[in-house]
Design a protein around this motif. Structure first.
Motif, short mmCIF file in Angstrom:
data_model
loop_
_atom_site.label_atom_id
_atom_site.label_comp_id
_atom_site.label_asym_id
_atom_site.label_seq_id
_atom_site.Cartn_x
_atom_site.Cartn_y
_atom_site.Cartn_z
N GLN A 38 38.43 27.02 32.97
CA GLN A 38 39.88 27.22 32.83
C GLN A 38 40.21 28.67 33.15
O GLN A 38 39.58 29.59 32.63
CB GLN A 38 40.29 26.90 31.39
N ASN A 39 41.20 28.87 34.02
CA ASN A 39 41.63 30.22 34.33
C ASN A 39 42.38 30.79 33.12
O ASN A 39 43.40 30.23 32.71
CB ASN A 39 42.56 30.24 35.54
N LEU A 40 41.87 31.87 32.56
CA LEU A 40 42.57 32.54 31.46
C LEU A 40 43.51 33.60 32.00
O LEU A 40 44.59 33.82 31.46
CB LEU A 40 41.57 33.18 30.50
N ARG A 41 43.07 34.30 33.03
CA ARG A 41 43.88 35.32 33.68
C ARG A 41 43.61 35.24 35.17
O ARG A 41 42.48 35.26 35.61
CB ARG A 41 43.50 36.71 33.19
N GLY A 42 44.69 35.15 35.91
CA GLY A 42 44.58 35.20 37.37
C GLY A 42 43.90 33.98 37.96
O GLY A 42 43.92 32.92 37.36
N PRO A 43 43.30 34.15 39.11
CA PRO A 43 43.09 35.42 39.78
C PRO A 43 44.42 36.04 40.23
O PRO A 43 45.33 35.34 40.67
CB PRO A 43 42.22 35.08 40.97
N GLU A 44 44.50 37.36 40.07
CA GLU A 44 45.70 38.08 40.45
C GLU A 44 45.32 39.38 41.14
O GLU A 44 44.28 39.96 40.83
CB GLU A 44 46.59 38.34 39.24
N THR A 45 46.16 39.79 42.07
CA THR A 45 45.89 40.97 42.87
C THR A 45 46.94 42.03 42.58
O THR A 45 48.11 41.73 42.41
CB THR A 45 45.91 40.60 44.37
N GLY A 46 46.49 43.28 42.51
CA GLY A 46 47.40 44.39 42.26
C GLY A 46 46.80 45.68 42.81
O GLY A 46 45.81 45.67 43.54
N LEU A 47 47.42 46.79 42.45
CA LEU A 47 46.98 48.10 42.91
C LEU A 47 46.46 48.92 41.75
O LEU A 47 46.94 48.80 40.62
CB LEU A 47 48.14 48.87 43.56
N VAL A 48 45.49 49.75 42.03
CA VAL A 48 45.02 50.74 41.07
C VAL A 48 45.14 52.11 41.74
O VAL A 48 44.94 52.23 42.95
CB VAL A 48 43.56 50.51 40.60
N GLY A 55 35.03 68.80 45.54
CA GLY A 55 33.72 69.28 45.15
C GLY A 55 33.22 68.68 43.85
O GLY A 55 32.25 69.15 43.28
N GLY A 56 33.88 67.67 43.34
CA GLY A 56 33.44 67.03 42.10
C GLY A 56 33.81 67.78 40.84
O GLY A 56 33.63 67.28 39.75
N GLY A 57 34.34 69.00 40.97
CA GLY A 57 34.63 69.78 39.76
C GLY A 57 36.01 70.41 39.77
O GLY A 57 36.38 71.08 38.82
N GLY A 58 36.77 70.22 40.81
CA GLY A 58 38.10 70.81 40.89
C GLY A 58 39.11 70.05 40.06
O GLY A 58 38.79 69.10 39.36
N SER A 59 40.34 70.46 40.16
CA SER A 59 41.42 69.78 39.45
C SER A 59 41.62 68.39 40.03
O SER A 59 41.59 68.22 41.25
CB SER A 59 42.72 70.56 39.56
N PRO A 60 41.86 67.40 39.18
CA PRO A 60 42.08 66.04 39.71
C PRO A 60 43.41 65.96 40.48
O PRO A 60 44.36 66.65 40.14
CB PRO A 60 42.11 65.17 38.47
N PHE A 61 43.41 65.14 41.50
CA PHE A 61 44.63 64.92 42.28
C PHE A 61 44.72 63.43 42.63
O PHE A 61 43.72 62.73 42.66
CB PHE A 61 44.64 65.77 43.55
N ASN A 62 45.94 62.96 42.86
CA ASN A 62 46.15 61.56 43.25
C ASN A 62 45.72 61.40 44.70
O ASN A 62 46.22 62.08 45.59
CB ASN A 62 47.61 61.16 43.08
N PHE A 63 44.78 60.50 44.92
CA PHE A 63 44.20 60.29 46.24
C PHE A 63 44.90 59.17 46.98
O PHE A 63 45.06 59.21 48.18
CB PHE A 63 42.71 59.99 46.08
N GLY A 64 45.30 58.13 46.27
CA GLY A 64 45.95 56.98 46.89
C GLY A 64 45.81 55.76 46.00
O GLY A 64 45.54 55.88 44.81
N ASP A 65 46.00 54.60 46.59
CA ASP A 65 45.91 53.34 45.86
C ASP A 65 44.87 52.44 46.52
O ASP A 65 44.58 52.57 47.69
CB ASP A 65 47.26 52.60 45.87
N ALA A 66 44.33 51.51 45.73
CA ALA A 66 43.41 50.50 46.25
C ALA A 66 43.83 49.13 45.72
O ALA A 66 44.29 49.02 44.59
CB ALA A 66 41.98 50.80 45.81
N THR A 67 43.67 48.13 46.56
CA THR A 67 43.97 46.75 46.16
C THR A 67 42.78 46.19 45.40
O THR A 67 41.64 46.29 45.85
CB THR A 67 44.24 45.89 47.41
N VAL A 68 43.06 45.62 44.23
CA VAL A 68 42.01 45.06 43.37
C VAL A 68 42.45 43.68 42.90
O VAL A 68 43.63 43.46 42.62
CB VAL A 68 41.76 45.97 42.15
#
Length: 150
Positions: A38-48, A55-68
């Protein structure tokens, strides 16, 4: 690299998330595992949102979105499986959630590991190796020549 111990849930879900949907479906159908759930959730598609750091240690920044795509499935016997994967392949993600739930049943776990997950793992390792070799073939080494005039 064949493993004798059962894969952890994290390892199994990583293999399933990277698997091509068509190949996963072929392996699942070949094993004739129970497909009812039984499907409890989805399947559903969205963005994250993706965040990065220079360099792995700098300030975080928004890179973009990915479909999940995500899904949760409940077996008639009560086990619940969950799955997430990049992309829009809803049937693949539902199948991953179903396999997650089926692996919780002792009568299916070892067969899923040996007949579905291990072949997928070997194929993924071979593809990773092929890509590394292809990348290495195009590598350029830079060096500096000195003229000896100090």
């Amino acid at each position: 690299m064949e493993m004798t111990a059962a894969l952890s849930r994290q390892e199994a879900m990583g293999i399933l998330a990277r698997a091509p949907g068509k190949r996963l479906s072929e392996l699942f159908n070949r094993e004739k595992l129970p497909a009812e759930g039984q499907n409890l959730r989805g399947p559903e598609t969205g963005l994250v949102a993706l965040r990065g750091r220079i360099g792995g240690g700098g300030s975080p920044f928004n890179f973009g979105d990915a479909t999940v795509t995500r899904a949760s499935v409940k077996l008639p016997t009560g086990e619940i499986g969950h799955a997430y994967a990049l992309g829009r392949e809803q049937e693949k993600v539902r199948l991953c959630a179903l396999l997650d739930a089926l692996r919780q049943r002792p009568e299916h776990a070892s067969r899923i590991d040996s007949e579905i997950l291990q072949p997928l793992r070997r194929e993924q390792e071979a593809e990773d190796r092929r890509q590394r070799e292809e990348t290495a073939a195009t590598r350029v080494d830079f060096f500096t020549m000195t003229r000896g005039e100090d």
